[in-house]
Design an enzyme around this catalytic site. Structure first.
Site, PDB file in Angstrom:
ATOM      1  N   HIS A 425       0.809  -1.220   0.000  1.00  0.00           N
ATOM      2  CA  HIS A 425       0.000   0.000   0.000  1.00  0.00           C
ATOM      3  C   HIS A 425       0.844   1.274   0.000  1.00  0.00           C
ATOM      4  CE1 HIS A 425      -4.022  -1.543   0.101  1.00  0.00           C
ATOM      5  NE2 HIS A 425      -3.849  -2.219   1.217  1.00  0.00           N
ATOM      6  N   HIS A 463      -5.622 -11.784  -1.553  1.00  0.00           N
ATOM      7  CA  HIS A 463      -5.850 -10.877  -2.684  1.00  0.00           C
ATOM      8  C   HIS A 463      -4.486 -10.425  -3.170  1.00  0.00           C
ATOM      9  CE1 HIS A 463      -4.729  -7.468  -0.132  1.00  0.00           C
ATOM     10  NE2 HIS A 463      -5.533  -7.976   0.790  1.00  0.00           N
TER      11      HIS A 463
END
Length: 540
Positions: A425, A463
């Site tokens: 992220h 994911h």
């Protein structure tokens, strides 16, 4: 709920160890892929295992509205632990809005009661279409209904995303929101943005990692304390101009003020809705509003309000007490079946993902299912930007898992390495490669211990994220800080040699197929209603 024996299965001495490499999908073999670029000898070797498959971990495979929707750790772990696909977050809210059920319940009626008596409706949440924590369409639906019900005064407390969407995309959401509010402000209505800030520094903490984040949100949203601006868009533009490197998720909080006074403090008699649908980063603010004996920070004053979440974020703890949309009813989880069958288990991660291997794995339920059979361990996460320590707590997690493997006390062990997601992220390639290499190195230690104890490793991801570090358009590279829709690996490494497992012919396999697979690996037939196992047992 006791499981039946799997026909033809032979017991083996070691445990089954489930490793979730958070955020580590299968991307293109090019320099945009942090996993491809990282030093990963363990994963490279495992990719040639006979029990290797690619699984869907996004969209309809995890209960999201469409295959354009990325997956996330919450819905991913729900699918892993439930063995079936349930309508999730955005899909549930979409259905409730479409049917009108969201406005037919007790919570909305209480909101109407408060506002008809002169109270303000406050809408707090993340303003983006990332569809992971929230969706701006849900905010618009609430605003449109408020106008239709002639609620006179509405204040939006908008949080910037920059994580599940472009890292400096805030204006593309806040500009049309300000226009929408202006359009609704007629016939005596007064609709405005009152406060905001970046999601990682204002309001949206999770797992009690840093209560100061929630405190800053309380100060901005409730007390009206923060740097003042004439509008939210002016605040965003100013922060961009002052720091060209700032990203939306780390933007300081702000307050919209007029004549040196905040335009939207939260007061007695008001109604407050947190319109995020995902639970992990909604629980702490909900506690601050709901708990009378709250002690995590000094709230200064606690207005008498009606508070509701978009959903109930923790069913067991009843957080919050009031909510607009009923949560998915996830029952008959793998954890419940294993406890009923006497299987001992060990679950561990660091703070950032501890709730995923416990709460979300167990169908959005807190606490132990059977404390006599289970042990949950949380390693405190670093309170620092993750690109500065991309190894995170992977080594400490591995230490305890190796000890658990060798102890012989647990037949099923599950763990989550947060590195690929949390560092992914940040969008910083050098840190992402280190994060991935760290996970690979720790896998080597786990596999060595499992080989010694004759156990079985199951390795997957919930994911993608680290598999795409940047995108390129017109020769310009932009950091990719959101999840991907790439498939994820599924690998079984059997060191016991007791059973002849082979891949089953499962069409469009996804994360929800793993629970039945784990049942088989532990010697049980999958329960009725579970999505089919990814393996079959051959006769010797």
């Amino acid at each position: 709920m006791q499981l039946n024996r799997y026909a033809g299965y032979a017991d083996f001495p070691g445990p089954v160890v489930m490793v979730v490499m958070d955020g580590m999908g299968i991307g293109p073999e090019d320099e945009s892929n942090g996993i491809y670029l990282a030093y990963t000898p363990q994963l490279d070797e495992l990719s040639s295992e006979p029990l290797y498959a690619r699984l869907k971990a996004h969209g309809t495979a995890v209960g999201m509205p469409s295959d354009d929707d990325m997956g996330n750790s919450e819905v991913g772990h729900n699918a892993l632990g439930a063995g079936r696909i349930f309508s999730q977050g955005a899909k549930l809210v979409n259905e409730a809005i479409r049917s009108g059920a969201i406005f037919g319940g007790r919570a909305w009626k209480e909101i109407l009661g408060r506002t008809s008596a002169g109270g303000t409706l406050h809408l707090i949440g993340m303003v983006s279409d990332g569809n992971v924590h929230s969706h701006i369409d849900h905010l618009y639906a609430l605003l449109d209904r408020a106008a239709a019900e002639n609620i006179r005064r509405v204040r939006v407390h908008g949080l910037l995303d920059g994580r599940d969407v472009g890292e400096r995309s805030g204006l593309s959401y806040f500009e049309p929101l300000e226009q929408r509010l202006a359009d609704l402000s007629r016939d005596g209505r007064d609709y405005r943005i009152a406060s905001g800030g970046g999601r990682m520094v204002t309001t949206m903490d999770r797992y009690q990692a840093d209560w100061r984040v929630v405190e800053r949100g309380w100060q901005a949203h409730v007390l009206g304390q923060g740097r003042p601006f004439a509008s939210a868009c002016e605040a965003i533009r100013t922060y961009y101009a002052e720091d060209p490197d700032i990203t939306d998720q780390y933007m300081e909080s702000f307050v919209v003020a007029e004549n040196d006074r905040p335009v939207g403090t939260i007061e007695d008699g008001d109604a407050v809705v947190l319109f995020n649908f995902r639970g992990d980063r909604a629980i702490e603010l909900s506690r601050a509003f709901d708990e009378q004996d709250f002690a995590e920070f000094d709230r200064v004053r606690v207005p008498d309000v009606f508070y509701a979440g978009m959903m109930q974020y923790d069913g067991d703890a009843a957080i919050p007490r009031n909510y607009l949309v009923e949560p998915p009813a996830i029952d008959h989880t793998l954890g419940e079946y294993l406890c009923a069958s006497g299987i001992t288990s060990f679950a561990i991660s660091e703070t950032q993902k501890f709730g995923h291997v416990t709460y979300f794995w167990n169908g959005n339920n807190s606490g132990y299912i059977d404390e006599k059979l289970e042990k949950y361990v949380e390693i405190p996460s670093d309170r620092i930007a993750f690109d500065l320590r991309p190894w995170m707590k992977a080594a400490e997690i591995t230490d305890q898992v190796v000890e658990a493997i060798r102890s012989g006390r647990y037949k099923f062990i599950r763990l989550n390495y947060a590195n690929g997601d949390m560092v992914g992220h940040t969008g910083i390639p050098s840190a992402i490669r280190i994060a991935v290499a760290t996970v690979d190195m720790c896998l080597g230690r786990l596999l060595k211990a499992l080989r010694q104890e004759q156990g079985v490793a199951v390795i997957t991801a919930d994911h993608g994220n680290a598999d795409c570090m940047w995108t390129e358009k017109n020769g310009i590279r932009s950091p990719m800080v959101a999840h991907t829709t790439n498939p994820v690996p599924f690998i079984i490494k059997d060191f016991s040699g007791k059973n002849r497992f082979a891949l089953a012919d499962v069409q469009n396999p996804g994360l929800s197929n793993i629970a039945a697979t784990l049942c088989n690996l532990l010697g049980f037939a999958a329960p009725e209603g579970y999505d089919p196992s990814l393996i079959t047992l051959r006769k010797k």
